[in-house]
Write an enzyme that holds these catalytic residues in place. Structure first.
Site, PDB file in Angstrom:
ATOM      1  N   GLU A 228       0.804  -0.861   0.264  1.00 30.47           N
ATOM      2  CA  GLU A 228      -0.114   0.192  -0.119  1.00 30.47           C
ATOM      3  C   GLU A 228       0.780   1.301   0.001  1.00 30.47           C
ATOM      4  OE1 GLU A 228      -4.220   0.064   2.698  1.00 30.47           O
ATOM      5  OE2 GLU A 228      -2.119  -1.156   3.629  1.00 30.47           O
TER       6      GLU A 228
ATOM      7  N   ASN B 243      -5.869  -2.960   6.060  1.00 31.74           N
ATOM      8  CA  ASN B 243      -6.563  -3.021   7.466  1.00 31.74           C
ATOM      9  C   ASN B 243      -7.624  -2.721   7.741  1.00 31.74           C
ATOM     10  OD1 ASN B 243      -4.266  -4.827   8.444  1.00 31.74           O
ATOM     11  ND2 ASN B 243      -2.994  -3.179   8.664  1.00 31.74           N
TER      12      ASN B 243
END
Length: 319
Positions: free
Chosen positions: A189, A227
């Protein structure tokens, strides 16, 4: 260069530690030059994530890496693990002993923080403690070169907040959030803070590509993409266990055998670290103010008990 074409992977847990396993078809071609504009990488934190990042950069990008940790014990543990990893790969024929020696020679482990200031791309990979990360970025802003990219591997903390601590270098702060285990997982990411320039973002994307990774760009929002989705899923599984919906075995087996997950959520929580899961849930809950992100009471109790999963040899399972 070493070209790796992963077919499948398994992340296994043995003797209380993670074991990186990957099945690859390998081919060897002439070595390439060091990746792009990055001539030296700095990595702060010699734990599982930091060592993984350093290893892949040395192996795939072929750049020299300064690996910094304040603990001599952590450095020694990482060097020992690196030796075992390289020897295992040589034994499996993934590359030669000479190539393994080259990879190791590119990684310079040290406890001297100032050694990292010569790097032109620095990745911080310390625990998810906001104050600690901000302290590190304040030091990097004061000591690193004026053109060095300052990256964090945070999995949930605001990049804008971390960048604000890097006085005078805010525009060069970015997030490169690698997935665990780094040698296996392809995704990274990339997150910009409010202050991050497009040039900084582009350089981060370019560098992770040289590591053989596939970047995904996320907004600077709590938990980012991975997440924001993964940890609440794990938290809900813990609540299911806590409230008696199912046993740990039934919960994990259902998600593996009924939903095609490679690992059950409770085993995955042990692998990630229950303290890390709790820290991310707390960030999500605090930053969004949404009660759906309230951490499980059982998760908090297990962390209080020191049952952190694989790293402590006890979590939802024993190791």
């Amino acid at each position: 260069m070493l070209q790796m074409r992963p077919r499948i992977f398994v992340s296994s847990l043995q003797s209380g530690r993670c074991v990186w396993q990957v099945r690859r078809s390998l081919s060897i071609s002439a070595p390439t030059q060091a990746a792009g504009s990055v001539k030296q990488l700095g990595v702060i934190g010699a734990g599982q994530m930091g060592l993984g990042i350093a290893f892949v950069a040395a192996l795939v990008s072929k750049v020299p890496v300064v690996l910094v940790d304040s603990s001599e014990a952590s450095i020694n543990k990482s060097v020992g693990f690196l030796d075992k990893l390289l020897q295992k790969d040589v034994a499996k024929g993934k590359y030669s002993q000479a190539e393994a020696n080259q990879v190791k020679s590119r990684i310079d482990p040290t406890t001297k923080f100032d050694s990292i200031f010569t790097a032109d791309f620095i990745i911080e990979a310390v625990p998810e403690i906001t104050a600690l990360k901000c302290e590190i970025f304040a030091k990097l802003a004061a000591g690193a070169r004026s053109d060095t990219i300052l990256s964090t591997n945070t999995s949930s903390i605001s990049i804008t907040k971390i960048a604000a601590a890097a006085k005078g270098a805010e525009e060069r702060v970015v997030c490169t959030h690698f997935m665990n285990p780094v040698p296996v997982q392809k995704g990274v990411e990339i997150i910009s803070g409010l202050q991050t320039t497009s040039e900084t973002l582009d350089r981060a994307v370019e560098f992770v590509k040289t590591m053989g990774k596939i970047p995904s760009v996320s907004a600077d929002s709590p938990g980012f993409i991975a997440n924001r989705l993964l940890i609440p899923y794990i938290n809900e599984a813990i609540i299911c266990l806590e409230t008696g919906v199912g046993t740990k075995e039934d919960i994990d087996n259902m998600m593996k055998n009924g939903c095609a997950m490679p690992m059950g959520p409770l085993a995955l929580a042990d692998f990630i670290g229950l303290d890390t899961c709790l820290a991310i849930m707390n960030v999500l809950h605090t930053e969004t103010g949404d009660s759906k992100y309230r951490p499980s009471g059982l998760l908090q109790k297990m962390v209080d008990a020191g049952w952190l999963g694989v790293k402590s040899k006890k979590g939802f399972y024993n190791y």
